[in-house]
Design an enzyme around this catalytic site. Structure first.
Site, PDB file in Angstrom:
ATOM      1  N   GLY A  75      -4.733  -9.044  59.166  1.00 13.58           N
ATOM      2  CA  GLY A  75      -5.041  -9.303  60.562  1.00 13.58           C
ATOM      3  C   GLY A  75      -5.538 -10.728  60.741  1.00 13.58           C
ATOM      4  N   GLN A  77      -8.449 -11.810  61.418  1.00 16.19           N
ATOM      5  CA  GLN A  77      -9.707 -12.024  60.696  1.00 16.19           C
ATOM      6  C   GLN A  77      -9.681 -11.356  59.315  1.00 16.19           C
ATOM      7  OE1 GLN A  77     -12.281 -13.953  61.047  1.00 16.19           O
ATOM      8  NE2 GLN A  77     -11.412 -14.879  62.892  1.00 16.19           N
ATOM      9  N   SER A  78      -8.546 -11.414  58.656  1.00 14.40           N
ATOM     10  CA  SER A  78      -8.391 -10.795  57.341  1.00 14.40           C
ATOM     11  C   SER A  78      -9.232 -11.489  56.273  1.00 14.40           C
ATOM     12  CB  SER A  78      -6.916 -10.842  56.936  1.00 14.40           C
ATOM     13  OG  SER A  78      -6.754 -10.571  55.561  1.00 14.40           O
ATOM     14  N   ASN A  79     -10.007 -10.693  55.535  1.00 13.98           N
ATOM     15  CA  ASN A  79     -10.717 -11.204  54.360  1.00 13.98           C
ATOM     16  C   ASN A  79      -9.752 -11.453  53.206  1.00 13.98           C
ATOM     17  OD1 ASN A  79     -13.545 -10.833  55.357  1.00 13.98           O
ATOM     18  ND2 ASN A  79     -12.847  -8.720  55.473  1.00 13.98           N
ATOM     19  N   THR A  81      -6.601 -12.491  53.313  1.00 15.91           N
ATOM     20  CA  THR A  81      -5.865 -13.748  53.396  1.00 15.91           C
ATOM     21  C   THR A  81      -6.774 -14.937  53.084  1.00 15.91           C
ATOM     22  OG1 THR A  81      -6.170 -13.685  55.809  1.00 15.91           O
ATOM     23  CG2 THR A  81      -4.060 -12.921  54.944  1.00 15.91           C
TER      24      THR A  81
END
Length: 338
Positions: A75, A77-79, A81
């Site tokens: 997403g 706000q992906s951790n 990525t």
């Protein structure tokens, strides 16, 4: 069980600390002793987190295979990525990140701060995509890999949460082995472990790791996907595969996978009032920050289970803090008054 046969590229500092949550435990009545294992402090690579532990078992394949570009998805706000971008920068690799619109949250700065901001600073090629939330294989991710190949690169695929990679659960098996070593030093065993679950491989690896000493069903997953049946099925499938890889010596069954479905709503990435209360309680009683997407929901689940008496008196409960705090910046409006 044999985890050592798999190559591991060290990206973390070493065993993560276990912190007693004495003030929070007392606030909740003092009948249950709460602890946190701080995976959010596990690496110097852009704050680390549970995905960094997973990537230690994926990266050897990328390096040995001569891949030049890490390609991942999550997403906005992906951790995941953010951690992939950090590892790519650390290793001198290129990085392409697909950031889909998984969360129905409107804020002018949502796609400019927090995790995605860090990924851009670290040099990743960040590609926004309008597709909504799902935990499976995504067409946008496959297209990103095709684009890298078309440009003459060699993409290494890292699925959401590392979960669909065959070795995505190995890092969390290592987590369980690490906890066992720390328990020997502490002089007691934890009765329960609480962990957030969305794409599934973190809980799956822990289930396998703790199955080695008969505690698979003491791993309590707190669903944060708001699609709990899909998450449950993915945890079970990944756990079965991981158990076979590490030669556990027995199959993983549905009874081994415990997923509490009460705390994931209203949707993935959207906190409820219980989530927000849990974030504030953890921060104000322990100085330990959690986020609205993942850890706030698992913290809510643990707190509520204590309040409801679902952990027997005298239990020692270990909360797996997986990281995720950088996303707090994207939800600043919710905390404008603290």
């Amino acid at each position: 069980m044999n985890l050592k046969k798999f190559p591991r590229h060290v990206l973390t500092f070493g065993p993560t600390p276990i912190q007693p949550l004495k003030r929070l435990s007392a606030h909740l009545g003092g009948k249950v002793d709460l602890y946190a294992k701080r995976e959010d402090c596990n690496s110097g690579l852009a704050f680390g987190g549970n995905k960094t532990r997973k990537l230690e078992y994926l990266i050897p394949e990328a390096l040995e295979g001569g891949y030049d570009t890490l390609v991942s998805i999550g997403g906005i706000q992906s951790n995941q990525t953010r951690q992939v971008a950090a590892v790519a920068a650390h290793l001198g690799l290129k990085c392409v990140l697909v950031q889909e619109n998984w969360v129905n949250y409107s804020d002018a700065v949502y796609d400019r701060v927090g995790n995605i901001e860090m990924s851009r600073i670290m040099g990743a090629d960040v590609r926004l995509d309008a597709a909504g939330f799902d935990i499976g294989i995504r067409q946008s991710w496959e297209q990103a890999m095709a684009d890298v190949r078309a440009a003459g690169g060699k993409p290494f695929p890292i699925p959401a949460g590392c979960s669909e990679h065959p070795r995505g659960g190995l890092g969390s098996v290592g987590f369980a082995e690490e906890v066992r070593q720390q328990e020997a030093e502490l002089g007691f065993k934890f009765d329960y472990l609480v962990v957030c679950s969305v794409t599934g491989s973190t809980q799956a690896g822990m289930v396998v790791g703790f199955a080695a000493d008969g505690r698979a069903d003491r791993v309590i997953g707190i669903d944060a996907s708001a699609k709990p049946q899909q998450t449950f099925e993915q945890i079970l499938r990944i756990a079965k595969n991981t158990a076979e890889l590490v030669e556990l010596g027995r199959d993983i069954t549905e009874k081994d996978v415990v997923l509490d479905r009460r705390f994931g709503g209203p949707e993935y990435g959207l906190p409820n009032e219980g989530t927000l209360e849990a974030i504030r309680l953890s921060a104000r009683f322990e100085g330990m920050l959690t986020d609205p997407v993942y850890e706030g929901k698992s913290m809510h689940g643990m707190i509520e289970k204590v309040r409801l008496g679902e952990f027997p008196a005298g239990s020692k409960v270990l909360y797996a803090h997986l990281g995720g705090v950088p996303a707090l910046n994207a939800y600043s409006f919710l905390f404008r008054n603290g």
